[in-house]
Structures are given as structure tokens and as C-alpha cells.
Design a protein around this motif. Sequence first.
Motif, PDB file in Angstrom:
ATOM      1  N   ARG A  52       8.324  -7.551   6.830  1.00  0.00           N
ATOM      2  CA  ARG A  52       7.993  -6.123   6.765  1.00  0.00           C
ATOM      3  C   ARG A  52       8.874  -5.373   7.756  1.00  0.00           C
ATOM      4  N   LEU A  53       9.562  -4.369   7.249  1.00  0.00           N
ATOM      5  CA  LEU A  53      10.413  -3.515   8.072  1.00  0.00           C
ATOM      6  C   LEU A  53       9.794  -2.128   8.110  1.00  0.00           C
ATOM      7  N   THR A  54       9.444  -1.673   9.311  1.00  0.00           N
ATOM      8  CA  THR A  54       8.871  -0.345   9.504  1.00  0.00           C
ATOM      9  C   THR A  54       9.907   0.538  10.180  1.00  0.00           C
ATOM     10  N   ILE A  55      10.242   1.645   9.545  1.00  0.00           N
ATOM     11  CA  ILE A  55      11.255   2.575  10.052  1.00  0.00           C
ATOM     12  C   ILE A  55      10.534   3.784  10.646  1.00  0.00           C
ATOM     13  N   TYR A  56      10.902   4.157  11.865  1.00  0.00           N
ATOM     14  CA  TYR A  56      10.260   5.248  12.582  1.00  0.00           C
ATOM     15  C   TYR A  56      11.235   6.413  12.742  1.00  0.00           C
ATOM     16  N   ALA A  57      10.661   7.575  13.014  1.00  0.00           N
ATOM     17  CA  ALA A  57      11.483   8.777  13.201  1.00  0.00           C
ATOM     18  C   ALA A  57      12.113   8.825  14.574  1.00  0.00           C
ATOM     19  N   GLY A  58      11.477   8.233  15.570  1.00  0.00           N
ATOM     20  CA  GLY A  58      11.981   8.273  16.934  1.00  0.00           C
ATOM     21  C   GLY A  58      11.907   6.914  17.593  1.00  0.00           C
ATOM     22  N   PRO A  59      12.427   6.821  18.821  1.00  0.00           N
ATOM     23  CA  PRO A  59      12.430   5.530  19.518  1.00  0.00           C
ATOM     24  C   PRO A  59      11.083   5.136  20.107  1.00  0.00           C
ATOM     25  N   ASP A  60      10.056   5.985  19.979  1.00  0.00           N
ATOM     26  CA  ASP A  60       8.755   5.658  20.554  1.00  0.00           C
ATOM     27  C   ASP A  60       7.871   4.868  19.594  1.00  0.00           C
ATOM     28  N   TYR A  61       8.337   4.604  18.357  1.00  0.00           N
ATOM     29  CA  TYR A  61       7.637   3.776  17.375  1.00  0.00           C
ATOM     30  C   TYR A  61       6.239   4.325  17.051  1.00  0.00           C
ATOM     31  N   THR A  62       6.149   5.624  16.840  1.00  0.00           N
ATOM     32  CA  THR A  62       4.851   6.223  16.506  1.00  0.00           C
ATOM     33  C   THR A  62       4.855   6.876  15.124  1.00  0.00           C
ATOM     34  N   ASP A  63       5.874   7.662  14.815  1.00  0.00           N
ATOM     35  CA  ASP A  63       5.931   8.398  13.557  1.00  0.00           C
ATOM     36  C   ASP A  63       6.623   7.538  12.500  1.00  0.00           C
ATOM     37  N   VAL A  64       5.857   6.982  11.553  1.00  0.00           N
ATOM     38  CA  VAL A  64       6.399   6.090  10.530  1.00  0.00           C
ATOM     39  C   VAL A  64       7.034   6.919   9.418  1.00  0.00           C
ATOM     40  N   VAL A  65       8.254   6.566   9.055  1.00  0.00           N
ATOM     41  CA  VAL A  65       8.979   7.244   7.986  1.00  0.00           C
ATOM     42  C   VAL A  65       8.935   6.426   6.696  1.00  0.00           C
ATOM     43  N   GLU A  66       9.171   5.128   6.798  1.00  0.00           N
ATOM     44  CA  GLU A  66       9.253   4.286   5.614  1.00  0.00           C
ATOM     45  C   GLU A  66       8.846   2.862   5.978  1.00  0.00           C
ATOM     46  N   VAL A  67       8.258   2.178   5.024  1.00  0.00           N
ATOM     47  CA  VAL A  67       7.856   0.777   5.194  1.00  0.00           C
ATOM     48  C   VAL A  67       8.435  -0.019   4.029  1.00  0.00           C
ATOM     49  N   VAL A  73       7.648   1.871   0.628  1.00  0.00           N
ATOM     50  CA  VAL A  73       6.665   2.950   0.697  1.00  0.00           C
ATOM     51  C   VAL A  73       7.239   4.052   1.569  1.00  0.00           C
ATOM     52  N   ASN A  74       7.438   5.234   0.994  1.00  0.00           N
ATOM     53  CA  ASN A  74       7.899   6.412   1.729  1.00  0.00           C
ATOM     54  C   ASN A  74       6.672   7.155   2.230  1.00  0.00           C
ATOM     55  N   LYS A  75       6.453   7.125   3.532  1.00  0.00           N
ATOM     56  CA  LYS A  75       5.261   7.737   4.107  1.00  0.00           C
ATOM     57  C   LYS A  75       5.297   9.251   4.056  1.00  0.00           C
ATOM     58  N   GLN A  76       6.464   9.853   3.906  1.00  0.00           N
ATOM     59  CA  GLN A  76       6.562  11.311   3.857  1.00  0.00           C
ATOM     60  C   GLN A  76       6.227  11.840   2.463  1.00  0.00           C
ATOM     61  N   THR A  77       6.706  11.167   1.433  1.00  0.00           N
ATOM     62  CA  THR A  77       6.423  11.598   0.066  1.00  0.00           C
ATOM     63  C   THR A  77       5.302  10.801  -0.586  1.00  0.00           C
ATOM     64  N   GLN A  78       4.835   9.741   0.095  1.00  0.00           N
ATOM     65  CA  GLN A  78       3.773   8.869  -0.422  1.00  0.00           C
ATOM     66  C   GLN A  78       4.169   8.188  -1.733  1.00  0.00           C
ATOM     67  N   LEU A  79       5.459   7.991  -1.912  1.00  0.00           N
ATOM     68  CA  LEU A  79       5.958   7.297  -3.097  1.00  0.00           C
ATOM     69  C   LEU A  79       6.089   5.806  -2.789  1.00  0.00           C
ATOM     70  N   THR A  80       5.626   4.990  -3.706  1.00  0.00           N
ATOM     71  CA  THR A  80       5.705   3.533  -3.581  1.00  0.00           C
ATOM     72  C   THR A  80       6.569   2.990  -4.709  1.00  0.00           C
ATOM     73  N   THR A  81       7.496   2.113  -4.353  1.00  0.00           N
ATOM     74  CA  THR A  81       8.380   1.495  -5.341  1.00  0.00           C
ATOM     75  C   THR A  81       8.236  -0.015  -5.237  1.00  0.00           C
ATOM     76  N   ASP A  82       7.834  -0.640  -6.336  1.00  0.00           N
ATOM     77  CA  ASP A  82       7.704  -2.093  -6.415  1.00  0.00           C
ATOM     78  C   ASP A  82       8.873  -2.655  -7.205  1.00  0.00           C
ATOM     79  N   TYR A  83       9.448  -3.747  -6.702  1.00  0.00           N
ATOM     80  CA  TYR A  83      10.566  -4.408  -7.369  1.00  0.00           C
ATOM     81  C   TYR A  83      10.120  -5.810  -7.790  1.00  0.00           C
ATOM     82  N   PHE A  84      10.480  -6.188  -9.020  1.00  0.00           N
ATOM     83  CA  PHE A  84      10.060  -7.459  -9.589  1.00  0.00           C
ATOM     84  C   PHE A  84      11.291  -8.273  -9.975  1.00  0.00           C
ATOM     85  N   SER A  85      11.136  -9.577  -9.905  1.00  0.00           N
ATOM     86  CA  SER A  85      12.198 -10.447 -10.392  1.00  0.00           C
ATOM     87  C   SER A  85      12.058 -10.630 -11.898  1.00  0.00           C
TER      88      SER A  85
END
Length: 701
Positions: free
Chosen positions: A291-306, A322-334
Motif C-alpha cells: 500500500r502506497l499512501t501519497i500525502y500533500a505535505g511532509p507531515d503525513y497528515t493530508d492524504v491525496v491518493e492511496v 483511490v483518489n481521496k480528493q475526488t473519491q474515485l476508485t479504480t480497480d485493475y484486474f488481470s
Amino acid sequence: MEPLECPITLPSSLYSPTTTLKHQRGNCFDFSVLLCSMLIGAGYDAYCVQGYATLETCTLDETQELCPLLRKPPETQVSKEEVKKKYRIKPLPDMQSKFELQQEAKKAAAIEASQKDKERDKKEAGKPKCEPLHGLRVHAWVLVLSGKREVPETFFINPFTGNRHNTTDKRFLGIESVWNHRNYWVNMQDCRHGCKDLIFDLGDAVHWEIMLSESNPLQLLPEEEEELFDSDTEREKRMSFDVPPSWVAPIRIPPRQFETRYCQGKKVTLYNKAKLKKWAPYLNGNGLVQRLTIYAGPDYTDVVEVREWFENREDILVRREVNKQTQLTTDYFSKGHSFSLKAHTYTLLEPKTGHTMEFYNEARVDGLQKRVETASEMTEYFMGRDDFLYLRHVDFGKQGDETQRIDMNSKPIRQIKECFHRNPEKPADEDVAECIFLITEEYIHLTYHLKDKYITASKKLFHKLPERASKEHEVFMTPETCITYEAGSFEKGKSLFHLYNLLKDLTAKEKRVKEQVRQSEAEVLTILKIRQTEEADIKLSVSIYNRDRNEERRRHHEAMESTVKDELLGQKKQDLDYLAPFLIQNGCRDKLNQKQALCVRDDCLTDFKHHLTYKINLIQARLEKAVEELQKRHLWFQENKNQLNTKEKNDYLSSCSESMFHINVLEQRLNREKQMAPQKYLALEDKLCMDPRIAEHLGYI
């Protein structure tokens, strides 16, 4: 990872690689010894390095580094040569004021300078303060020299991260010594500028001082050693110092421990504005391994994308974003989904909330590549279709419109538009490029492809009479029903009969397209139901070869092994005696006398001879019967060949071919049996002569 007790002092002792593996913890020296041992065992020319490194490298601080999963591959810029043309259009004169441009440029430069100052302040605030122990912090890492295992150039490996670095990397500030299982070398070179100017030729006595081999300072590769020293005794004579054999146990990593990968099966790494978590397979019930959690700043509080990665899921989900700003979820399948689903973008797994689905179009009969559905529209993209269709767009009406609804769950269709690629087998003015079914207005609009050297396309607009006004749903045609425009032609269009047939085909096609749209709507609902069921009850798949996790497979395998063992034991106990029938026939129970032995031998040979004769006669009879049937069929064909049709003649030829094949097989088997019969008879005679129950009376033992 455990830091050194004192950052500027060497550790007092080193743990063995097996101890480090057992406890799953250690400092940089422990990690380096373990990694170097495994690389040497794999055939690499690897060495442990003791030197100095930066604070971030020694403490495994990657908060200033960009996550490897976020790094973009370098773009290759292709230089485009300007094409020189003889005739060019003169550019329009520049009527803008140069003074205003200069003023705007000054303002933009001032704004850019202020932004750079702010960014520099932010970077300086995020960077650590001046390091008082810079250049004094002790660190250990691994050196891999070029040459072995097709390694093109020498490089370093950071034991904490496993990342590869060039020898000119600024993280590594200097080297004191290197060692492996054969020797120890002390660096005699100046490291004031780091490691970028170092020479890693360990055979150079000027730059590297060897410690344990005084007579032969040159380091030899194992291949060279094998050529120079053919035996261990000769090698020992040449060396002035014998390195004692290792007392460390061989490194053994069980498959279950190798699968665990991390200490206790999980690992967390902090990067610049990102956090990466890793788990061992099957540790999480939902199959999550990363799981990779991307934050807006270096304080690791505001989540942008997971971003999440999965393995071993029965629904073959491999990645989720999962885009936390737009609440869009994209699932990828093999590959392998029941609907050939490749990706699914949504906000909720509910109908009428907006869905974008991508498919593996090669695995679908309709060639569907992508479907975008909202509450009022649906667009489908196709690839590789025989009818050259590549887009279908559907506009749905309001829910209150009951005229076009089939049932209460379907949405009324207002308009359907289909777009087609160019079909080279048809003329351009007969090849439809766009077909629009205006269902509520009862219109059908056709637009054809452009003809060569034309800027307008031919068009047709059909007006359909409402079905309730037409008699038995028949299509009526009048001159006012169709408005035609033929590009480049001032003559009248097609005849009324031709237009009537075209309208009739379009009306039938409209019904088919509406059915396909309804099928697409139903498919979306089915996919959503399946996804809801899969997410509610997540199941992980286990390979049949994984006996540790697949309990059912393990029990089945153990049951099969026990059954095979029982069968082998039963066969050993119940081995058939080939002389048993003849012993019973002659009334022999215990030990045989000479007369009984000779009778048993003769009876066995006679019975085997009769068996061989019977087998040869049986094959001979079958061969004669097959030849006789073939001759009868041939005579029947000669008598009736003039009255037979083509199918009956073909059947006769095929039956003759099969009969000839059968006859050839029987002839080969007969010849083989005749050749092998004497050999089999002699082999049985030799076996009887060697049988201890008979041989003692024949004088062979």
C-alpha cells in the motif's frame, strides 16, 4: 534495523549470517555480512565494505527521497529535423506593444523569484540541520566488482534498502577497508572527495594493502585459481597463510520463511510525502501485499491518493487506486475475468452513480474496449470489429418519459449514435461514417465518409412514421420521408425503391441496437452485483503445488501416498508364482523330486508354446477376415460404381483407406509375433533352468 551503539565506532563483534537470519534484526555490519555471503554463494565477486556514509544512509532515513513507485521513466527526446519548404506562409505582423510585454515579463520574473524563495525556504526547512558528525559516521555496505556473472561495472549495494548505487554516489563518503571470506584489504587512497575517485583494483598493491597473503598479493578469480592450482595441496603450498575454514553453518532459508520476506511479515518505509507499507502474501485476508499512501505535505497528515496491490485473490484483482480528493476508485484486474474486465473506475458500487469499465477487447466477441456510463449517457468504444464500429453513444431521457421504456428498471433511450471507421472495400459515399437514431423524434440521420478532394460528406435524413400510425408496423416511403444530400452531385439521389429498402434495414437495425444497449445496461448491473459479492466475501486462491497452505491438497497427497504404499506392500505379499498352476496339476506341494521337476518344466513350456501358437493363429484369422471384407467391398464397388453418387464414392474410398491401415497393422503384428516367438520360448526355457526349484535336478546349481 538496529543502529550502531556508537555512530562513530566500529562494533565490538559480528554476528554470523545464520544468527542474523534467526533473529531477523541487526546493524549495517550484520546486514552486509549476510548479503555478501549470499551474493558470494550465488557466484558474484562481492565484498563487505567498512567506511563512512551520510546520516540518512546510516539511519535508514528516506524521508527526503522520492518513492521508487512514483519515479517516472526518463523520456527519450527524439530530435526532429525541420523540413525545409520552398514556399511558406508569411507570418502575421506582431501588433502587440513591446513595452507592455517588457512590463509583464518583469512582473512574471518578480513573481517567479518570490516563489523560488518560498520553495527554497521550504526545502531548507525540510532538510536536516548541519550534521556535526558528517564524514565520521561509520557504515557498512556491499561492494560488487565487475567481471563475474556478467556484471558490466562495479557498484555498491546499501544493505538496509537493497538498492544499487554507483561508486560515485555522494551518500558514501569514504572507505577504510573491504573483506570477504578469503582476505582483507585496507584502502590506501585519499577519500577527501568521497568514493568517486577510488580505484577498485584489489590486486594493485599501491592502492590496496592486502593483509593475509604476503607471497601472492594479486587476487585471483576462482577460474584462474582452478587453472593455476589443480588441487588443494598445491594451493596450500603456494599460500603463506592458511585461512581457517568457516565455522558458520550453511545459510538455509525455508520456503515459508522466504515467503514471509520481512520481519514479522510486514514493513513500513517513509519517503518524501509518501508512506509505503508491505506485507507478506496471505498475511492479510484480503490479499493486500503493498500500500502506497501519497500525502500533500511532509507531515503525513493530508492524504491525496492511496494505491494498493493485491495477490492471490480469486476475483483476480491486482491493483486499486483511490483518489481521496475526488473519491474515485479504480480497480485493475488481470486477464481471466468472467466479463474480461480490465479496469473499473467508480465512486460507489451502486447503479446510476457513474462507472467507467475497461475490458480486454481481444477476449470479447463484441470487441468492447471501454464503457463509460452515467445517469444520462453511456458511451462504448470498440476495437477490431468486422463492421468497423468503434464508438456507440447513447443518450437517455428523463425517468418520467414512459414512451421508450420497456420495463420499470430500464432508462428510456432518447438517442443512439454510432461511428464507423472507413471500409476500403466500399465507395466513400456508400460507407456510413456516422449513424444517429433519434428515437424520440422518429428520425434516422446518416453521414457518409468524405470522398477524395471533397470537404463535405453525403448525408441522408429519414423521417419514420410512428409505429402506431403505420399498418402492422410496415415502413412507408414517400418523397418527403427522406432528405438526401449527395456531395459533388447535382443529380437526384437514389430511387425511391432503394431508399425504401435502406429505411427498412435501418429500422430493423435500430431495434437490434436498442437490444444491444439494453444488454449493455444489464451487463453493467451484473458486473456490479458480482463485484459487490466479491468485496463482501473476499477469498484467496492457493496453488495446488503449495502443500503448506492448501490443506485439501495436502490431505489428498498424503492419502495417495499411503494408498500407494499399501498397494506396494500388497503386491510384495501377493506376488504370483508362474509355476503355481503346474505345481498343482502335478500334485507337488513342498519339495520337488527329479521326475516332478521335469514334468513341471515340460508342462510349462508346452503351455507357453500353445499360447504363442494361439496368439499367432488369432492374428492370422483376423488378417484373413479383414482381407476378405476388403475384397467383397471392392467387388461391390465394381458392380455399382456407375450408380453411386459422389458422397457414396468418397465413403467407399475412406473405408478402403481404413481397411488398408488395419490390414497393415495386423501384418506387422503377425510378423513381429512370428519373429519374437522363438526368442520368448528360449527366454522362458532359460528362466526355468535358473529356477532353484528345477535347476537342482538338472545339474545347473
